[in-house]
Design an enzyme around this catalytic site. Structure first.
Site, PDB file in Angstrom:
ATOM      1  N   ASP A  41       9.318   1.676  -2.510  1.00 15.03           N
ATOM      2  CA  ASP A  41       9.763   3.041  -2.247  1.00 15.03           C
ATOM      3  C   ASP A  41       9.564   3.854  -3.528  1.00 15.03           C
ATOM      4  OD1 ASP A  41      10.751   5.285  -1.001  1.00 15.03           O
ATOM      5  OD2 ASP A  41      12.580   4.339  -0.259  1.00 15.03           O
TER       6      ASP A  41
HETATM    7  C1  NOJ Z   1      12.013   7.833  -0.360  1.00 14.88           C
HETATM    8  C2  NOJ Z   1      12.534   7.387   0.960  1.00 14.88           C
HETATM    9  O1  NOJ Z   1      13.535   6.404   0.779  1.00 14.88           O
HETATM   10  C3  NOJ Z   1      11.479   6.833   1.879  1.00 14.88           C
HETATM   11  O2  NOJ Z   1      12.037   6.607   3.141  1.00 14.88           O
HETATM   12  C4  NOJ Z   1      10.308   7.762   1.962  1.00 14.88           C
HETATM   13  O3  NOJ Z   1       9.341   7.251   2.846  1.00 14.88           O
HETATM   14  C5  NOJ Z   1       9.735   7.939   0.569  1.00 14.88           C
HETATM   15  N1  NOJ Z   1      10.749   8.535  -0.289  1.00 14.88           N
HETATM   16  C6  NOJ Z   1       8.486   8.804   0.569  1.00 14.88           C
HETATM   17  O4  NOJ Z   1       8.778  10.124   0.781  1.00 14.88           O
END
Ligand code: NOJ
Length: 769
Positions: A310
């Protein structure tokens, strides 16, 4: 290559103490238990394509170490979805050098094509970039939030969102969506409950698989499909106190019986990728968790796509206190099984040195790169790296809007309907629409709405009502804001209510009050909205409250004051029409709660599939598990939802009263439960028949009941149907705390409950011997 679909999985059978039947899905060589011959349940995943594998190997053989680490790097075009700055300059430079694998947050066919040209026409090996984006519940056409879709108990609702989203996003150059969120959560304070399917692993697994299939179709290389990403692996839905990104301390069996089933379902549905979660899992951050990523996801599940970290999650291993520095973070994350790093750059910065020092193995590096390349081949990037700019979809089509409207209406839950307040008559002379969200065209899109939310206003509830009741005089008064304590406009709202035959009060949360980094400690209606409901209700005019929210709210006060409550969630672009469809009875509500509605946040966590204590609740006995100051029950239980008609569920029958536990464990024997559902009212409608199971005595304490089947059926007045559910190994077994994934199907008595909520009382039983 490790972690491939070819990893041999074996079942272990052992007659242990207490004559338990043990069926373990152990990693080959990892278990001391004697092997048995029982076959593994079939996994409906497309087989590997030998030609793709050959091409992956050929490409790998040509790559330098830098190019390999380049494929493991994802950068963000702009920084709208996380902290820090956009990396667009770096994207262009690295793409041309063949040192970038993927870009997130770039949209538009032309923009994607321009950047893709750098990778395909200027880099040495011409490996295309993979463009990823959070397409969570719609792209141009916003569908209801995923939690709402969970309320539909209808995989087709979920699939219609995924198919529409894929068509729209793919036309704009996107290949890959960071969805579905497969996190089960029992924590409504956590803002991200909005993005999942609620508190139940069975429901979440069914809907997650439907979503994966909807995005990917039979082949995510098709130009109108997206590669999907099951996230967040794993335990993210269990954050302490509901604060986002927080510690998840889950036992192995909770991990396996509650958190993992939706991910397993996604892998079995062929999900292309998986995203690691920000939280720690039992003390080890998910990004460094070899047990969950390698042992379970790669080895046990046989996942052969790639794992993306992430947003800066790899670098965050330093803040977690498990990595000393960036190099350490890269070593831990890659070693554990994170293949691609999102936004932070520790792999690219330190990978080569770590490899030279033997801290990362060449085998693991090649495995990670092969996983990324495999997905790129499967996504058809080498065959058609560019989006067709002439075919770009730039606005919601009529068909997409209609699908969103249907999905929203099917996702609404009628929580309460006293005195048959709903449906309203379309011939009503005068109606009042009151409340801060009554004329809203923005918040209805909900959290994580994609680019469509900024471009295309949602249909407001006011507009929907006006169109549905063209002959009525409709007066609108906002009454108050969503937040703040200003009651200065209450009088106007009360006057409007007094003058009307019926009043619809539209209250709830703003879109930004749920979603990422949007935890709330108090989950009542924000601001003075509950007071507004009370004042309007005091007029005596029939009151229907429409709740627009991204989470289960505490509705305790208004539940007594309002005649009717419709939980409409954040319903998306066609929300106002869909609300009106339900309010006026064009659509008979059939949604059910995918999460428990507590009476107070002080009861949390509160979920139907809890375990019994040694002193289960007993109102007559002080020394039992309960609160002194609040009833023991939730305000509305999981699975609850009313209709404008009435249903009975009766005649529960089981195909067997006695089965051999070993035969069930081997995947052979099953028991079939059938039940009759009848529409006993005067209008056509939908009922969700729900089946729950209780394993009465087990070597590890089992939930008091858990959902093992559901079916949403449409019945005309007087119509009846028998609905059947097959229960086998999966439904009857459970995991222990054994780290190797021991799975037991034990002899003993089982109870089955059928009905239309988690309170279902119709009961039958069978025994495993
Ligand atoms: C953080 C989030 O936790 C995740 O769900 C998301 O896909 C990513 N950012 C990308 O934006």
């Amino acid at each position: 290559m490790s972690g491939s679909g070819s990893i041999s999985r074996r079942h272990i059978f052992k007659a242990s103490a207490g004559a338990a039947v043990l069926v373990g899905t152990g990693t080959a060589g990892a278990s001391a238990a004697p092997a048995a011959s029982a076959a593994s349940p079939a996994v409906a995943r497309p087989p590997r394509d030998p030609e793709t594998e050959r091409r992956v190997r050929a490409l790998l053989a040509k790559m330098t170490v830098e190019e390999k680490f380049g494929q493991l790097q994802q950068l963000t075009w702009h920084a709208d979805t996380g902290p820090g700055d956009g990396q667009n300059k770096e994207c262009a430079e690295l793409a041309a050098k063949g040192l970038l694998g993927s870009v997130l947050n770039l949209t538009g066919a032309k923009k994607c094509n321009d950047l893709q040209r750098a990778a395909v026409e200027r880099s040495r090996l011409a490996i295309p970039l993979l463009f990823g984006q959070d397409v969570i519940h719609g792209y141009l056409t916003t569908f209801p939030i995923p939690l709402a879709q969970g309320s539909s108990f209808d995989p087709e609702v979920v699939a219609s969102d995924a198919e529409t989203s894929a068509r729209e996003a793919a036309s704009q150059g996107i290949h890959w969506t960071f969805a579905p969120m497969a996190d089960v959560s029992r924590e409504p304070r956590w803002g991200r409950v909005a993005e999942g399917s609620g508190e139940d692993p069975y429901l979440t697994a069914q809907l997650t698989a439907a979503k994966v299939r909807g995005y990917q179709g039979a082949d995510y290389g098709a130009t109108d499909r997206l590669a999907a990403c099951a996230k967040h692996f794993v335990g993210y839905g269990f954050p302490e106190g509901g604060r986002d990104y927080n510690t998840a301390d889950v036992s192995e069996r909770r991990l396996r019986d509650v958190c993992l089933p939706p991910f397993k379902a996604a892998v079995d549905a062929g999900v292309a990728t998986v995203m690691a979660s920000f939280n720690t899992v039992n003390g080890v951050p998910a990004h460094a968790n070899r047990h969950t990523l390698h042992d379970i996801l790669h080895e046990e599940f046989g996942f052969d796509g790639f794992v993306v970290g992430d947003y800066t999650g790899v670098q965050e291993l330093i803040a977690h206190g498990i990595a000393a520095d960036g190099a350490d973070a890269a070593r831990l994350a890659l070693g554990a099984g994170v293949d691609m790093e999102m936004v932070s750059t520790t792999y690219a910065q330190h990978g080569k040195r770590l490899l030279a020092a033997g801290k990362i193995s060449r085998e693991r590096l090649d495995d990670a790169v092969a996983r990324v390349l495999r997905v790129k081949f499967r996504a058809g990037l080498f065959a058609h790296p560019y989006a067709d700019e002439a075919a770009e979809i730039t606005e919601p089509s009529a068909a997409a809007r209609s699908a969103a409207r249907t999905a929203a209406a099917r996702s609404m839950v009628l929580l309460r309907n006293e005195k048959k307040t709903l449906p309203l008559s379309a011939k009503a002379g005068s109606l009042a629409v009151v409340g801060p969200l009554g004329d809203d065209t923005k918040e209805l899109h909900g959290t994580w709405a994609s680019i469509g939310a900024a471009l295309f206003p949602a249909v407001s509830v006011l507009e929907g009502i006006k169109q549905a009741a063209p002959s009525a005089t409709v007066r609108f008064a906002r009454g108050c804001a969503v937040e703040g304590d200003d009651t200065g406009s209450f009088d106007e709202a009360v006057a409007a209510a007094r003058a009307a035959d019926a009043v619809v009060v539209v209250v709830g949360e703003k879109a930004a009050q749920s979603g990422e980094a949007a935890a709330r400690s108090d989950i009542t209606l924000p601001g003075v909205q509950a007071q507004l409901v009370a004042e309007v209700a005091a007029t005596g005019t029939p009151v229907a409250v429409v709740v627009l929210s991204g989470r289960p709210l505490v509705l305790t006060g208004i539940a007594d004051e309002a005649d009717a409550i419709l939980q409409a969630w954040h319903p998306g672009i066609e929300g106002g029409h869909a609300v009106a469809d339900v309010l006026f009875g064009k659509v008979n509500p059939g949604g059910k709660l995918p999460a428990t509605f507590p009476r107070s946040a002080g009861q949390l966590p509160l979920y139907y599939a809890h375990e019994n204590t040694g002193r289960p609740f007993d109102p007559e006995n002080k020394y039992t598990s309960k609160y002194l100051d609040i009833p023991h029950t939730p305000l509305y239980p999981f699975g609850h939802g009313l209709s404008y008609t009435t249903f009975t569920v009766s005649g529960l029958k089981l195909s067997a009263e006695v089965l051999r536990a070993k035969s069930v464990a081997d995947g052979g024997a099953t028991v079939r439960a059938t039940v009759q559902v009848e529409n006993t009212g005067a209008s056509a409608g939908d009922e969700v028949v729900q089946l729950y199971l209780r394993d009465k005595v087990a070597s590890v304490v089992q939930p008091v009941r858990r959902l093992v089947g559901f079916s949403r059926v449409h019945l005309k007045p007087g119509e009846r149907r028998r609905v059947g559910f097959t229960l086998g190994r999966q439904e009857l077994g459970f995991h222990t705390n054994d780290l190797r994934g021991e799975f037991l199907v034990e002899p003993g008595e089982f109870e089955i409950y059928a009905g239309n909520s988690s309170d279902a009382a119709l009961k039958a039983g069978f025994t495993l011997t």
